[in-house]
Design a protein around this motif. Structure first.
Motif, PDB file in Angstrom:
ATOM      1  N   PRO A   1       0.819  -1.217   0.000  1.00 11.45           N
ATOM      2  CA  PRO A   1       0.000   0.000   0.000  1.00 11.45           C
ATOM      3  C   PRO A   1       0.850   1.262   0.000  1.00 11.45           C
ATOM      4  CG  PRO A   1      -0.856  -1.585   1.570  1.00 11.45           C
ATOM      5  CD  PRO A   1       0.481  -2.111   1.109  1.00 11.45           C
ATOM      6  N   VAL A   2       0.579   2.140  -0.931  1.00 12.18           N
ATOM      7  CA  VAL A   2       1.278   3.419  -1.032  1.00 12.18           C
ATOM      8  C   VAL A   2       0.268   4.477  -1.448  1.00 12.18           C
ATOM      9  CG1 VAL A   2       3.525   2.423  -1.643  1.00 12.18           C
ATOM     10  CG2 VAL A   2       1.884   2.990  -3.453  1.00 12.18           C
ATOM     11  N   GLY A   3       0.739   5.714  -1.531  1.00  8.58           N
ATOM     12  CA  GLY A   3      -0.104   6.774  -2.063  1.00  8.58           C
ATOM     13  C   GLY A   3      -0.331   7.888  -1.081  1.00  8.58           C
ATOM     14  N   ARG A   4      -1.074   8.842  -1.524  1.00  7.79           N
ATOM     15  CA  ARG A   4      -1.287  10.055  -0.750  1.00  7.79           C
ATOM     16  C   ARG A   4      -2.352   9.874   0.317  1.00  7.79           C
ATOM     17  NH1 ARG A   4      -3.167  13.939  -5.429  1.00  7.79           N
ATOM     18  NH2 ARG A   4      -1.681  12.622  -6.509  1.00  7.79           N
ATOM     19  N   LEU A   5      -2.280  10.704   1.341  1.00  6.43           N
ATOM     20  CA  LEU A   5      -3.361  10.812   2.305  1.00  6.43           C
ATOM     21  C   LEU A   5      -4.476  11.563   1.599  1.00  6.43           C
ATOM     22  CD1 LEU A   5      -4.600  10.691   5.149  1.00  6.43           C
ATOM     23  CD2 LEU A   5      -3.383  12.786   5.681  1.00  6.43           C
ATOM     24  N   VAL A   6      -5.590  10.905   1.365  1.00  6.01           N
ATOM     25  CA  VAL A   6      -6.674  11.511   0.608  1.00  6.01           C
ATOM     26  C   VAL A   6      -7.360  12.576   1.456  1.00  6.01           C
ATOM     27  CG1 VAL A   6      -8.891  11.089  -0.507  1.00  6.01           C
ATOM     28  CG2 VAL A   6      -7.012   9.455  -0.777  1.00  6.01           C
ATOM     29  N   LEU A   7      -7.414  13.802   0.944  1.00  7.57           N
ATOM     30  CA  LEU A   7      -8.042  14.918   1.632  1.00  7.57           C
ATOM     31  C   LEU A   7      -9.141  15.495   0.760  1.00  7.57           C
ATOM     32  CD1 LEU A   7      -4.868  16.712   3.026  1.00  7.57           C
ATOM     33  CD2 LEU A   7      -6.438  15.217   4.267  1.00  7.57           C
ATOM     34  N   ASP A   8     -10.311  15.734   1.342  1.00  5.00           N
ATOM     35  CA  ASP A   8     -11.454  16.176   0.573  1.00  5.00           C
ATOM     36  C   ASP A   8     -12.402  16.858   1.541  1.00  5.00           C
ATOM     37  OD1 ASP A   8     -14.137  16.026  -0.744  1.00  5.00           O
ATOM     38  OD2 ASP A   8     -12.993  14.999  -2.313  1.00  5.00           O
ATOM     39  N   ASP A   9     -13.026  17.953   1.117  1.00  3.51           N
ATOM     40  CA  ASP A   9     -13.939  18.646   2.008  1.00  3.51           C
ATOM     41  C   ASP A   9     -15.269  17.919   2.131  1.00  3.51           C
ATOM     42  OD1 ASP A   9     -13.931  20.859   3.755  1.00  3.51           O
ATOM     43  OD2 ASP A   9     -15.396  21.890   2.498  1.00  3.51           O
ATOM     44  N   GLU A  10     -15.506  16.903   1.293  1.00  2.00           N
ATOM     45  CA  GLU A  10     -16.736  16.131   1.352  1.00  2.00           C
ATOM     46  C   GLU A  10     -16.532  14.835   2.137  1.00  2.00           C
ATOM     47  OE1 GLU A  10     -19.623  17.070  -0.321  1.00  2.00           O
ATOM     48  OE2 GLU A  10     -18.768  18.876  -1.197  1.00  2.00           O
ATOM     49  N   VAL A  11     -15.390  14.167   1.932  1.00  2.21           N
ATOM     50  CA  VAL A  11     -15.156  12.834   2.477  1.00  2.21           C
ATOM     51  C   VAL A  11     -14.044  12.889   3.517  1.00  2.21           C
ATOM     52  CG1 VAL A  11     -14.493  10.468   1.909  1.00  2.21           C
ATOM     53  CG2 VAL A  11     -15.858  11.806   0.284  1.00  2.21           C
ATOM     54  N   GLN A  12     -14.231  12.193   4.643  1.00  2.00           N
ATOM     55  CA  GLN A  12     -13.184  12.132   5.652  1.00  2.00           C
ATOM     56  C   GLN A  12     -11.954  11.406   5.090  1.00  2.00           C
ATOM     57  OE1 GLN A  12     -16.409  11.414   6.175  1.00  2.00           O
ATOM     58  NE2 GLN A  12     -16.709   9.471   7.234  1.00  2.00           N
ATOM     59  N   PRO A  13     -10.754  11.840   5.453  1.00  2.00           N
ATOM     60  CA  PRO A  13      -9.527  11.298   4.859  1.00  2.00           C
ATOM     61  C   PRO A  13      -9.238   9.868   5.273  1.00  2.00           C
ATOM     62  CG  PRO A  13      -8.989  12.805   6.634  1.00  2.00           C
ATOM     63  CD  PRO A  13     -10.465  12.916   6.427  1.00  2.00           C
ATOM     64  N   PHE A  14      -8.399   9.208   4.501  1.00  2.00           N
ATOM     65  CA  PHE A  14      -7.886   7.886   4.860  1.00  2.00           C
ATOM     66  C   PHE A  14      -6.486   7.765   4.295  1.00  2.00           C
ATOM     67  CE2 PHE A  14     -10.673   7.486   1.135  1.00  2.00           C
ATOM     68  CZ  PHE A  14      -9.792   7.015   0.174  1.00  2.00           C
ATOM     69  N   GLY A  15      -5.824   6.644   4.559  1.00  2.00           N
ATOM     70  CA  GLY A  15      -4.412   6.510   4.249  1.00  2.00           C
ATOM     71  C   GLY A  15      -4.096   5.863   2.919  1.00  2.00           C
ATOM     72  N   PRO A  16      -2.945   5.191   2.834  1.00  2.00           N
ATOM     73  CA  PRO A  16      -2.463   4.584   1.586  1.00  2.00           C
ATOM     74  C   PRO A  16      -3.427   3.523   1.061  1.00  2.00           C
ATOM     75  CG  PRO A  16      -0.697   4.727   3.195  1.00  2.00           C
ATOM     76  CD  PRO A  16      -1.967   5.053   3.918  1.00  2.00           C
ATOM     77  N   SER A  17      -3.236   3.136  -0.208  1.00  2.00           N
ATOM     78  CA  SER A  17      -4.130   2.155  -0.815  1.00  2.00           C
ATOM     79  C   SER A  17      -3.354   1.204  -1.711  1.00  2.00           C
ATOM     80  CB  SER A  17      -5.212   2.868  -1.633  1.00  2.00           C
ATOM     81  OG  SER A  17      -4.624   3.578  -2.721  1.00  2.00           O
ATOM     82  N   ALA A  18      -3.988   0.103  -2.047  1.00  2.00           N
ATOM     83  CA  ALA A  18      -3.423  -0.878  -2.976  1.00  2.00           C
ATOM     84  C   ALA A  18      -4.541  -1.768  -3.479  1.00  2.00           C
ATOM     85  CB  ALA A  18      -2.341  -1.722  -2.294  1.00  2.00           C
ATOM     86  N   ARG A  19      -4.308  -2.393  -4.624  1.00  2.00           N
ATOM     87  CA  ARG A  19      -5.304  -3.292  -5.195  1.00  2.00           C
ATOM     88  C   ARG A  19      -5.319  -4.597  -4.416  1.00  2.00           C
ATOM     89  NH1 ARG A  19      -8.302  -1.451  -8.528  1.00  2.00           N
ATOM     90  NH2 ARG A  19      -7.740   0.392  -9.743  1.00  2.00           N
TER      91      ARG A  19
END
Length: 427
Positions: free
Chosen positions: A159-177
């Motif tokens: 799992p890698v990637g950005r910390l997802v930030l959005d004014d609609e959805v609460q953030p979460f961490g890395p992701s992978a298939r």
């Protein structure tokens, strides 16, 4: 935060997650000089949070207790990624995905537990999801579960990637298939389970019924996103971002269908609130239903990072509602729902104007829940009561940095209040 700061590690982290925009001062500042003007460095907060869990997620396999939590993406709809959000830890993790419990948490606390949630991704057709296999059923089990569930996830890559930030959805961490997914024995929330198996019940009716039965709004939103409600042939997965606003809108309109016919309140009220460097003043007026949310974003805040002036945006409606989607977005519907909860409980109607100032301490977006739950919290406090609109607005002005005349100039509802004659004026 006691961890030793590794500049090289920080730079590599920022590059990996694509968080430093071109031309920004971040590469020069490196979190030490506050060149962006914010009180705290958003990248540093994310960096330290990631450092705490890095060794736990540096693997192709993760085992943990999902809060329970799932995420349905929206890019490429109807071909979207769906899957669980799983922290690499056991125990009671329910707070990680229960927004109703988050009021009063600091940004650091919030980022810590949200960044721990690793997203597993599995591509489906949201409209024709029945052909997507076992992972669909397991993801749905998580969304409908009453309690945290043990999950074992095997990924195709680390799992890698950005910390997802959005004014609609609460953030979460890395992701992978996802490669494989195993979910423990599920016990559905009983009211949600009943709605799920009633394939003749319309989705809007299910949402209203579950709310009346006391099911948490966040639980309803998760179930809505996995196509758990509605006429059988019409069911489909709904992107998380859309499901949050859809449920807020459905519930707000449902309450409003009653409150707008109740007698009006008898005085001018202002409810004050402060959280995450957001200032709130909620004005309730003894007039027929009308509603407005006005947001003021100061320089060096989330949606005004490089500006020199305060950016003000508003959306509003009068008694007959609005036909177009609110310019402000999902926050509009979340706050409207919260206001009507109070009016429903009192058996009254009112006009409502919500003033929100976002100051530089609000260093990252945390989701629509921030508006819904903080407006709810504000409306549980004792209001200040006034005899005139001018008195009420003077109080708002004493709590806000922006002068009253500037609020009025950017408000559709307040300008109407000061310029239009109404029947009450002749009584």
């Amino acid at each position: 935060m006691s961890a030793t700061f590794d500049v090289g590690g920080f730079n590599k982290y920022a590059e990996d997650v694509d968080m430093i925009p071109p031309g920004s001062p971040c590469a020069i500042c490196k979190g030490s000089k506050n060149l962006c003007g914010k009180d705290r460095c958003p990248l540093m907060i994310k960096f330290y949070s990631r450092a705490k869990t890095k060794n736990l997620i540096n693997s192709l396999d993760i085992e943990g207790m999902s809060p329970p939590s799932i995420f349905v993406g929206r890019y490429g709809y109807p071909k979207v990624d769906i899957g669980p959000l799983v922290p690499p830890m056991m125990g009671d993790t329910s707070i990680m995905d229960t927004p109703e419990l988050w009021v009063g948490k600091s940004i650091e606390e919030f980022v810590d537990f949200r960044f721990s949630l690793i997203r597993g991704k599995h591509r489906i057709d949201a409209v024709d999801f029945h052909k997507a296999g076992k992972i669909i059923d397991q993801t749905r089990d998580l969304a409908l579960s009453e309690n945290p569930l043990e999950v074992e996830a095997a990924f195709q890559k680390r799992p890698v990637g950005r910390l997802v930030l959005d004014d609609e959805v609460q953030p979460f961490g890395p992701s992978a298939r996802l490669k494989t997914l195993d979910v423990g024995n599920t016990r559905y929330e009983q009211h949600v389970e009943k709605a799920f198996y009633d394939t003749d019940l319309k989705a809007t009716e299910a949402v209203r019924s579950l709310y009346s039965d006391g099911v948490l709004v966040s639980k309803i939103q998760k179930a809505f996103s996995v196509g758990a409600f509605g006429i059988d042939k019409n069911r489909k997965f709904v992107p998380t971002r859309w499901s949050i606003t859809a449920v807020d809108d459905i519930l707000g309109k449902s309450l409003l269908s009653t409150t707008k016919y109740n007698p009006v309140i008898e005085d001018w009220r202002v409810y004050d609130w402060y959280q995450l460097d957001n200032r709130w003043s909620i004005l309730l007026m003894p007039v027929s239903w009308r509603y407005e949310l006005i947001e003021a974003w100061f320089p060096n805040t989330v949606w005004n990072p490089l500006g020199r002036d305060v950016e003000i945006i508003s959306s509003y409606e009068f008694y007959n509602g609005r036909k177009k989607y609110a310019e402000i977005g999902g926050c509009y519907y979340a706050a409207r729902f919260a206001v009507n909860e109070l009016l429903q409980s009192e058996g009254r109607q009112a006009g409502a104007v919500i003033f929100r100032e976002a100051h530089p301490g609000y260093i990252m977006p945390v989701g629509v829940w921030n508006v819904r739950e903080n407006v709810r919290a504000a409306l549980k406090t004792d209001p200040h009561r006034f005899e005139t609109l001018n008195d009420a607005l003077n109080h708002v002005g004493s709590k806000m940095s922006i002068p009253v005349n500037q609020w009025i100039a950017n408000s559709g509802i307040l300008k109407d209040m000061f310029t239009q004659r109404r029947l009450d004026d002749y009584v």
